[in-house]
Enzyme design. Structure first.
Site: not given
Length: 226
Positions: A66, A68, A79, A189
């Site tokens: 997703d 931010y 990221f 993750h």
């Protein structure tokens, strides 16, 4: 939506924009705007991953889930955040791993990863938009179908791409990738909740470069400008 995409990607994905799911997604995004919802990233950045890393230049794929959802964070690269925005926890952990994996890597004072994207690292989120302060608010609206087609197109039409799949969600995408033509590296993750369970010590960045070199491709310079 299609007009702002890099020509190589548009040639591969053009048919997707005429499909029912995409028309439904466009209507949903328009409704969000008309009802005053704040959506990230801004419209011109939604396809930033594709525009920064052309289809025929992709060497490595790093898949996020997703964008931010905080003010000023999302700019279309998984990221990554714009300069001037605090580095998020998962990216801090990515930097920690890089420090142990890549010689002379020093965490920069920012979280902008465009230097990677410009070298062929496709920083792709499965969902390309999100409502402000509401994580996962645009999941299951059609974006995942579109980004799955991106992965399938890379798998079918390209060779020797290294897919870095971090966490269970990203690892589910492995079924879309032909392992006879490409490489899949999996790990936990980098989130603070899971990084100690297999992300730290995975050495995915040096391993990716070894695989690229093995196929006579230029390795990624993972060091980021300060």
């Amino acid at each position: 939506m299609s007009a702002a995409i890099e020509p190589g990607w548009l040639a591969v994905l053009d048919e997707e924009f005429e499909k029912d799911y995409m028309k439904t997604l466009k209507s949903f995004l328009l409704e969000e705007k008309q009802t005053g919802k704040i959506v990230y990233p801004k419209g011109g950045d939604i396809f930033n991953a594709l525009n920064t890393t052309p289809f025929d230049k992709v060497k490595v794929v790093i898949l996020g889930q997703d964008p931010y959802h905080g003010i000023g964070q999302a700019h279309g690269l998984s990221f990554s955040v714009q300069r001037g925005i605090a580095v998020p926890p998962s990216l801090k952990n990515i930097y920690k791993e890089l420090e142990t994996d890549i010689k002379d890597f020093s965490p920069p004072g920012h979280g902008n990863l465009i230097h990677w994207a410009e070298q062929g690292v496709l920083l792709l989120n499965a969902t390309l938009t999100v409502r402000a302060s509401e994580p996962a608010s645009h999941q299951n609206k059609g974006w995942e179908i579109f980004t799955d087609e991106i992965i399938k197109a890379l798998s079918k039409k390209r060779e020797h791409i290294v897919f870095l799949l971090w966490g269970k969600y990203a690892q589910q995408k492995a079924t879309l990738i032909d392992e006879k033509k490409h490489y899949i590296l999996t790990a936990a993750h980098p989130s603070p909740f899971s990084a100690f369970h297999g992300f730290f010590g995975s050495k995915h960045f040096s391993k990716a470069n070894q695989l690229l070199i093995q196929n006579n491709l230029t390795p990624i310079d993972w060091k980021l400008p300060m």
